[in-house]
Design an enzyme around this catalytic site. Structure first.
Site, PDB file in Angstrom:
ATOM      1  N   HIS A 189       1.837  -2.768   5.733  1.00 18.27           N
ATOM      2  CA  HIS A 189       1.243  -1.650   6.720  1.00 18.27           C
ATOM      3  C   HIS A 189      -0.270  -2.388   6.633  1.00 18.27           C
ATOM      4  O   HIS A 189      -0.709  -3.040   5.882  1.00 18.27           O
ATOM      5  CB  HIS A 189       1.115  -0.310   6.058  1.00 18.27           C
ATOM      6  N   VAL A 191      -3.139  -1.765   6.723  1.00 16.73           N
ATOM      7  CA  VAL A 191      -4.359  -1.619   5.561  1.00 16.73           C
ATOM      8  C   VAL A 191      -4.111  -2.205   4.531  1.00 16.73           C
ATOM      9  O   VAL A 191      -5.080  -2.398   3.533  1.00 16.73           O
ATOM     10  CB  VAL A 191      -4.872  -0.280   5.535  1.00 16.73           C
ATOM     11  N   LYS A 192      -2.849  -2.866   4.106  1.00 16.14           N
ATOM     12  CA  LYS A 192      -2.664  -3.363   2.839  1.00 16.14           C
ATOM     13  C   LYS A 192      -2.934  -4.686   2.774  1.00 16.14           C
ATOM     14  O   LYS A 192      -3.675  -5.247   3.806  1.00 16.14           O
ATOM     15  CB  LYS A 192      -0.996  -3.248   2.630  1.00 16.14           C
ATOM     16  N   ILE A 193      -2.660  -5.586   1.900  1.00 14.02           N
ATOM     17  CA  ILE A 193      -3.415  -7.078   1.556  1.00 14.02           C
ATOM     18  C   ILE A 193      -2.965  -8.090   2.869  1.00 14.02           C
ATOM     19  O   ILE A 193      -3.476  -8.592   3.194  1.00 14.02           O
ATOM     20  CB  ILE A 193      -2.822  -7.866   0.211  1.00 14.02           C
TER      21      ILE A 193
END
Ligand SMILES: *Cc1c(COP(=O)(O)O)cnc(C)c1O
Length: 394
Positions: A189, A191-193
């Site tokens: 997603h 917002v993830k890394i």
């Protein structure tokens, strides 16, 4: 007007990412082409895992991981209350009962000591879980060595929800290496890394799990003659062996992911540097800063601080509202899952997991993402400092 509008997390997309996706658009394969296996192979190599199975999001990854672990109606899945709802919902998708283990007061991860005592009681009562989902909260692994020993002793399948933790390491091995968990899940997603828009991955070292995961990803269908009841049909033949899903990742998404992996280490290095900078800038404030467990190197998906609102006679709501009005996109990870109306309907209530509930009353996630500038970070700290010192007492 505020000088900044800073989200708590944000993707980094460069020209190479854009070119990689456009190249797929011009190719014959938008899905089920070569980009997905290339992305899988690259991530497996990065994480030192044998097999990687890409899917359309991490929620789907958790679902098929639970099914591959044999989770079904009448079984039990345990996880932490301090997580996104998906870590628990995957058990419900399989018809299993979901239960929780409270968090460690220092790492805010599932408490391995509490897990051990809950397992002891469950063994006596004949209510042992089939699956435990250990969530690497904020990017830091749980006490996986101890939890893996418990998995061995009590016979449950250990799934690591490492949605926050691609690029992290634990006891010198990359998260996802399969050193402790039977299966590791990543989310892509935005917002993830690293991101694919929407996307997820399951990593495992066990061939039988990999085979099952691939089948469940694609309708329960196999094209492998040796697995069929009628093996001697033509190349066009396939059989559906069980009830699966269409959880496939497209080649557009995989091409983006493959391009992002090239910068994974740089992203994590930048997050670590920003986290260290937060530590320094916040050290003199009346806060609890995040702590690292010995041997765990976090990917720093989140930078969470705890504010003793009650002690400071401040309202959590007022601090959140004031930060947001100042253009700082603070967030709260997480509302304890057992307090969601859906889980209250299953019988959970206030006070069931006091450590997670206390944490929830104090936590603030500050903005953290690779492109956060020093100037923006200084501004975030400045706003928080002013509020803690000068906001009228509640
Ligand atoms: C983001 C997240 C998920 C779900 O990921 P999706 O890819 O959005 O389905 C699951 N577990 C945790 C801990 C997460 O942070």
């Amino acid at each position: 007007m505020t000088p900044f509008s800073i989200p708590y997390g944000r993707q980094n997309i460069d020209q190479a990412d854009i070119d990689a996706v456009v190249e797929v658009l011009k190719s014959p394969w938008l899905t089920q082409g070569p980009a997905v296996p290339r992305f899988e192979a690259a991530l497996a190599a990065h994480c030192q895992a044998e097999f990687a199975i890409a899917v359309c999001n991490a929620t789907a990854a958790l679902h098929i991981a639970c099914l591959a672990a044999g989770l079904g109606a009448g079984d039990r899945l345990w996880t932490t209350p301090n997580t996104f709802v998906a870590s628990a919902n995957c058990g419900r998708y399989c018809g299993a009962e979901v239960d929780f283990v409270d968090i460690d007061p220092l790492t805010w991860n599932l408490d391995a000591g509490l897990l051990a005592s809950k397992l002891e009681a469950a063994e006596r009562a004949g209510t042992l879980p089939k699956v435990v989902v250990a969530v690497a909260f904020a990017g830091q692994s749980c006490d996986m060595r101890r939890i893996a020993e418990l998995a061995e002793r009590y016979g449950f399948t250990l799934i690591e929800d490492a949605s926050h933790a691609v690029g992290a390491s634990y006891l010198g091995r990359p998260v996802g290496s399969g050193a402790h968990a039977a299966m590791t899940i990543f989310s892509f997603h935005p917002v993830k890394i690293i991101t694919t828009g929407e996307g997820g991955m399951v990593l495992t070292n066990r061939p039988e799990l990999a085979e099952r995961l691939r089948r469940l990803r694609s309708h329960g269908i196999t094209g492998e003659p040796s697995q069929m009841s009628v093996p001697d049909h033509g190349l066009w033949y396939y059989q559906q062996l069980e009830l699966g899903f269409n959880y496939r990742m497209t080649d557009l998404h995989a091409a983006l992911g493959l391009s992002q992996i090239a910068r994974l280490d740089a992203f994590v290095a930048k997050r670590r540097q920003l986290a260290a900078r937060y530590h320094r800038l916040l050290a003199d404030l009346p806060l609890t800063l995040p702590t690292q467990q010995e041997g765990a190197e976090s990917a720093w998906h989140l930078y969470v601080v705890r504010v003793p609102f009650e002690q400071l006679k401040l309202s959590q709501r007022a601090v959140f509202d004031a930060m947001r009005s100042a253009g700082v996109g603070v967030n709260l990870h997480y509302i304890p899952v057992h307090l969601q109306p859906y889980y209250r309907e299953q019988g959970f209530t206030d006070g069931d997991y006091p450590e997670a509930e206390r944490y929830f009353g104090e936590a603030i996630s500050l903005p953290l993402f690779p492109d956060l500038s020093d100037e923006q970070q200084d501004y975030v700290v400045e706003q928080l400092r002013n509020l803690l010192l000068f906001l009228p007492k509640a």
